[in-house]
Design a protein around this motif. Structure first.
Motif, mmCIF file in Angstrom:
data_model
loop_
_atom_site.group_PDB
_atom_site.id
_atom_site.type_symbol
_atom_site.label_atom_id
_atom_site.label_comp_id
_atom_site.label_asym_id
_atom_site.label_seq_id
_atom_site.Cartn_x
_atom_site.Cartn_y
_atom_site.Cartn_z
ATOM 1 N N LYS A 203 20.974 6.147 -13.226
ATOM 2 C CA LYS A 203 21.086 4.740 -13.600
ATOM 3 C C LYS A 203 21.905 3.964 -12.584
ATOM 4 O O LYS A 203 21.584 2.819 -12.231
ATOM 5 N N LYS A 204 22.974 4.598 -12.071
ATOM 6 C CA LYS A 204 23.818 3.902 -11.095
ATOM 7 C C LYS A 204 23.048 3.609 -9.806
ATOM 8 O O LYS A 204 23.327 2.634 -9.112
ATOM 9 N N ASP A 205 22.055 4.460 -9.496
ATOM 10 C CA ASP A 205 21.235 4.211 -8.311
ATOM 11 C C ASP A 205 20.388 2.960 -8.492
ATOM 12 O O ASP A 205 20.159 2.211 -7.537
ATOM 13 N N LEU A 206 19.923 2.742 -9.719
ATOM 14 C CA LEU A 206 19.096 1.575 -10.001
ATOM 15 C C LEU A 206 19.919 0.292 -10.050
ATOM 16 O O LEU A 206 19.401 -0.797 -9.800
ATOM 17 N N MET B 182 8.495 -11.580 -10.512
ATOM 18 C CA MET B 182 9.138 -10.584 -11.370
ATOM 19 C C MET B 182 9.565 -9.400 -10.519
ATOM 20 O O MET B 182 8.901 -9.035 -9.540
ATOM 21 N N LEU B 183 10.702 -8.812 -10.853
ATOM 22 C CA LEU B 183 11.161 -7.634 -10.121
ATOM 23 C C LEU B 183 10.087 -6.538 -10.152
ATOM 24 O O LEU B 183 9.500 -6.273 -11.197
ATOM 25 N N LEU B 184 9.859 -5.899 -9.018
ATOM 26 C CA LEU B 184 8.858 -4.826 -8.973
ATOM 27 C C LEU B 184 9.339 -3.583 -9.708
ATOM 28 O O LEU B 184 8.538 -2.855 -10.302
ATOM 29 N N GLN B 185 10.626 -3.295 -9.657
ATOM 30 C CA GLN B 185 11.224 -2.165 -10.372
ATOM 31 C C GLN B 185 10.429 -0.865 -10.170
ATOM 32 O O GLN B 185 9.970 -0.246 -11.125
ATOM 33 N N THR B 186 10.297 -0.476 -8.925
ATOM 34 C CA THR B 186 9.578 0.756 -8.610
ATOM 35 C C THR B 186 10.538 1.791 -8.022
ATOM 36 O O THR B 186 11.221 1.523 -7.021
ATOM 37 N N ALA C 213 0.828 -1.211 0.000
ATOM 38 C CA ALA C 213 0.000 0.000 0.000
ATOM 39 C C ALA C 213 0.863 1.262 0.000
ATOM 40 O O ALA C 213 0.526 2.251 -0.654
ATOM 41 N N SER C 214 1.986 1.224 0.715
ATOM 42 C CA SER C 214 2.867 2.400 0.750
ATOM 43 C C SER C 214 3.501 2.648 -0.614
ATOM 44 O O SER C 214 3.715 3.809 -1.004
ATOM 45 N N ILE C 215 3.795 1.572 -1.348
ATOM 46 C CA ILE C 215 4.352 1.733 -2.699
ATOM 47 C C ILE C 215 3.300 2.315 -3.636
ATOM 48 O O ILE C 215 3.579 3.229 -4.426
ATOM 49 N N VAL C 216 2.077 1.801 -3.544
ATOM 50 C CA VAL C 216 0.977 2.333 -4.353
ATOM 51 C C VAL C 216 0.782 3.824 -4.047
ATOM 52 O O VAL C 216 0.567 4.634 -4.963
ATOM 53 N N GLU C 217 0.855 4.177 -2.772
ATOM 54 C CA GLU C 217 0.681 5.575 -2.368
ATOM 55 C C GLU C 217 1.705 6.481 -3.043
ATOM 56 O O GLU C 217 1.378 7.592 -3.479
ATOM 57 N N LYS C 218 2.946 6.023 -3.133
ATOM 58 C CA LYS C 218 4.008 6.849 -3.717
ATOM 59 C C LYS C 218 4.015 6.813 -5.237
ATOM 60 O O LYS C 218 4.558 7.718 -5.866
ATOM 61 N N GLU C 219 3.419 5.771 -5.819
ATOM 62 C CA GLU C 219 3.460 5.646 -7.278
ATOM 63 C C GLU C 219 2.402 6.490 -7.973
ATOM 64 O O GLU C 219 2.604 6.897 -9.118
#
Length: 329
Positions: A258-261, A236-240, A208-214
């Motif tokens: 990109k380096k952060d990812l 599968m990777l969430l990649q959020t 829910a917290s990820i949905v809130e920020k997305e």
């Protein structure tokens, strides 16, 4: 004998006169020094100290008659702490009734959807109407103080407006916000969709917290949740991005590179499968409901259009075209 009767009559007459004077005195309106007149009663104040405070301010002619009235009416120990506002001239009797009923002006504090616990703590520490009992405590110490069973504070407090009497402890606000979140989360968990890849209510809170920020768009929340549920189901990777940003903490300067990812850390959902270890923000009720009752969709991707909406895709090729259309233009 005549002298005794005379003394009795004089005493009765004096008592009647005093009673009449007191009744008139406590029911006659007092001219306020300013209108509206505001004053505060701190927790633990005695009625005698409050009476002196009001007399010194010119609200009461004297303090002793106010105290006497409180004792005669049996409310001397019933004074309520808080902030008071008087908008018109008032009698001592009515003033006494107000401060013993607790007709206070309430202060308020608002916790915003999407805030981190650090932002919530800053709001508590900066509020002038609160007693700051947690200012020097660690997050873990705060959780122990409010009898929380979790080990991380992030996401545990429901975003809402909370009203309180001035001088209240910030601990009480945190306890209320924790209880409200617990209630909403477990109520939604009991009514969740079947076969969700979520082990317990805490994992639902993380999602829910990820949905809130997305997304801040109400109509997209269930679709966004549906995409993440689909990814969890097939490992599968969430990649959020919001989880990566949260993991960077103070190192995030506003630009996600990109380096952060590519740099692995426990909140990097580009390098680690599944949900991050804790929530990343305070989710609102709509995000909680979306996480536990996501849209039935076959979409695995989404991209922000730039107008608050998201575009959803089933296949990576379609997603890449949408990224080019909406993000690279």
């Amino acid at each position: 004998m005549r002298t005794l009767k005379r003394l009795i009559y004089l005493s009765l007459a004096g008592l009647l006169l005093f009673t009449g004077w007191l009744a008139y005195h406590v029911n006659a309106s007092v001219q306020l020094p300013v209108v509206p007149y505001e004053f505060s009663i701190t927790p633990g104040s005695s009625l005698k100290s409050v009476a002196q405070q009001l007399a010194d301010a010119g609200v009461l002619h004297d303090s002793w008659s106010f105290v006497l009235l409180s004792r005669l009416t049996g409310v001397a120990s019933s004074v309520k702490a808080g902030d008071y506002e008087i908008t018109e001239n008032i009698s001592p009797a009515e003033l006494l009734a107000r401060i013993t009923r607790g007709d206070i002006n309430q202060s308020e504090i608002r916790f915003i959807e999407g805030w981190t616990f650090s932002q919530l703590r800053q709001a508590l520490n900066e509020h002038p109407g609160l007693r700051h009992a947690t200012a020097n405590l660690t997050d873990r110490e705060i959780l122990q103080l409010i009898d929380a069973t979790e080990t991380a504070a992030e996401g545990l407090f429901f975003p809402d407006t909370y009203f309180f009497a001035r001088g209240s402890s910030d601990v009480e606000i945190l306890k209320r916000a924790y209880r409200v979140m617990h209630h909403h989360l477990h109520t939604a968990w009991a009514e969740r969709a079947i076969d969700l890849p979520l082990a317990d209510p805490y994992q639902a809170l993380i999602l829910a917290s990820i949905v809130e920020k997305e997304t801040g768009r109400e109509s997209d929340r269930r679709m966004v949740a549906g995409v993440f549920i689909n990814r969890l189901r097939i490992n599968m990777l969430l990649q959020t991005d919001p989880t990566v940003i949260y993991g960077l903490g103070d190192k995030f300067d506003g630009n996600l590179r990109k380096k952060d990812l590519l740099t692995d850390q426990e909140y990097n959902t580009y390098t680690r499968r599944g949900l991050p270890p804790t929530p990343i923000a305070l989710p609102g009720l709509s995000s909680i409901l979306a996480a536990l009752n996501p849209a039935e969709t076959d979409a695995l991707y989404f991209v922000a259009k730039g107008n608050g909406e998201s575009h959803f895709s089933r296949h990576l090729t379609d997603h890449n075209r949408a990224v080019s259309r909406y993000q690279k233009r």
